[in-house]
Design an enzyme around this catalytic site. Structure first.
Site, PDB file in Angstrom:
ATOM      1  N   HIS A  87       0.834  -1.201   0.000  1.00 33.70           N
ATOM      2  CA  HIS A  87       0.000   0.000   0.000  1.00 33.70           C
ATOM      3  C   HIS A  87       0.871   1.255   0.000  1.00 33.70           C
ATOM      4  O   HIS A  87       2.017   1.226   0.476  1.00 33.70           O
ATOM      5  CB  HIS A  87      -0.883   0.043   1.258  1.00 33.70           C
ATOM      6  CG  HIS A  87      -2.048  -0.895   1.240  1.00 33.70           C
ATOM      7  ND1 HIS A  87      -2.363  -1.709   2.309  1.00 33.70           N
ATOM      8  CD2 HIS A  87      -2.999  -1.122   0.307  1.00 33.70           C
ATOM      9  CE1 HIS A  87      -3.456  -2.412   2.014  1.00 33.70           C
ATOM     10  NE2 HIS A  87      -3.859  -2.077   0.809  1.00 33.70           N
ATOM     11  N   CYS A 100      -2.937   0.537   9.604  1.00 31.54           N
ATOM     12  CA  CYS A 100      -3.882  -0.501   9.159  1.00 31.54           C
ATOM     13  C   CYS A 100      -4.881  -0.870  10.243  1.00 31.54           C
ATOM     14  O   CYS A 100      -5.987  -1.344   9.957  1.00 31.54           O
ATOM     15  CB  CYS A 100      -3.127  -1.770   8.771  1.00 31.54           C
ATOM     16  SG  CYS A 100      -1.685  -1.495   7.743  1.00 31.54           S
TER      17      CYS A 100
HETATM   18  N1  GLY Z   1      -2.545  -8.799   5.041  1.00 28.05           N
HETATM   19  C1  GLY Z   1      -3.075  -7.547   4.722  1.00 28.05           C
HETATM   20  C2  GLY Z   1      -3.435  -7.448   3.313  1.00 28.05           C
HETATM   21  O1  GLY Z   1      -2.770  -8.046   2.488  1.00 28.05           O
HETATM   22  O2  GLY Z   1      -4.389  -6.808   2.939  1.00 28.05           O
END
Ligand code: GLY
Length: 262
Positions: A168, A255
């Site tokens: 991300h 997150c």
């Molecule tokens: N493990 C978090 C994701 O890949 O979205």
């Protein structure tokens, strides 16, 4: 006046379930330990609460191993909230599970309808603009749909590129204050942060890039001494959090929560 990108009255978090051992990961470096992960999660929530914020902690969702990474399900901004449309098929159903909680808190709640995809981890709100990195999870159609909504709310959106192989956009950067971004040299080399002050992660400590500024403190993954020393020298009040198990699933501080003013 406090800035809505760094100062928050509320957060939402979700406890990890036993199924978290099956969470998505780019590279298999072993499964997370659910008990140790829960303990780190408890510390994370207590740290958010210690700043005076109200933190809603949701129950685990065993059918969705990655559901503790709530940030990917929604974007909360002054003006309203937007339900995302994850690019990871196994995570699509997490959005409907989060929606009722946000519907109770936001008068204006929108949905990314598709066909595009977008995940919250690819979005950095700096207070003056919304930066969105296209990635393997976030595509041009998803960004375009978000832009239409944010235009209505008066938030400029700047479309950028998450580096190849990075999960991300915020895997590689964090907002430390409205003018300052902590970033890997890799991400910053695209000049995406022109106009901001950028602090680079020391070499070998790039995995500390996903931190969060939450009210007057910065939650930083524990175990990155050069980064901690740099940020302390810069005057930030650090709260180190054990990220060992989340890191095995490519997760970090941002997150684990949705952060907003309600
Ligand atoms: N493990 C978090 C994701 O890949 O979205």
């Amino acid at each position: 006046m406090t800035n809505p990108a760094t100062h928050f009255s509320h957060a939402i978090s979700r406890r990890p379930g036993a199924s978290v051992t099956g969470g998505l990961r780019a590279e298999d470096r072993g499964a997370p330990d659910p008990a140790r992960m829960q303990a780190a999660h408890d510390t994370y929530v207590a740290t958010l609460r210690s700043t005076g914020a109200e933190v809603i902690v949701l129950d685990p969702l065993e059918e969705y191993p990655d559901a503790l990474f709530v940030e990917d399900t929604a974007l909360c901004l002054p003006g309203g909230a937007v339900m995302m449309r994850p690019g990871a098929p196994s995570r699509m159903g997490e959005v409907a599970q989060m929606r009722p909680t946000l519907a109770a808190l936001f008068e204006d709640l929108r949905d990314i309808q598709g066909p595009g995809h977008i995940e919250g981890g690819d979005i950095l709100f700096t207070g003056r603009e919304v930066l969105v990195g296209r990635s393997a999870r976030t595509d041009a159609e998803g960004v375009a749909e978000l832009r239409t909504i944010l235009n209505e709310w008066g938030h400029p959106l700047r479309e950028l590129q998450t580096p190849e192989g990075v999960l991300h956009f915020k895997t590689d950067c964090s907002l430390l204050d409205p003018e300052t971004i902590l970033s890997t040299r890799l991400l910053d080399s695209s000049d995406c942060f022109d106009g901001y002050r950028v602090l680079h992660l020391p070499e070998g400590e790039e995995a500390a890039a996903n931190a969060i500024r939450f009210n007057d403190v910065v939650l930083l993954p524990d175990g990155f001494p050069k980064t901690a020393e740099m940020l302390t020298r810069e005057g930030y009040d650090l709260r180190p959090i054990d990220n060992t198990d989340c890191a095995l699933l490519d997760g970090g501080m941002s997150c684990l929560s949705l952060r907003f003013n309600a």
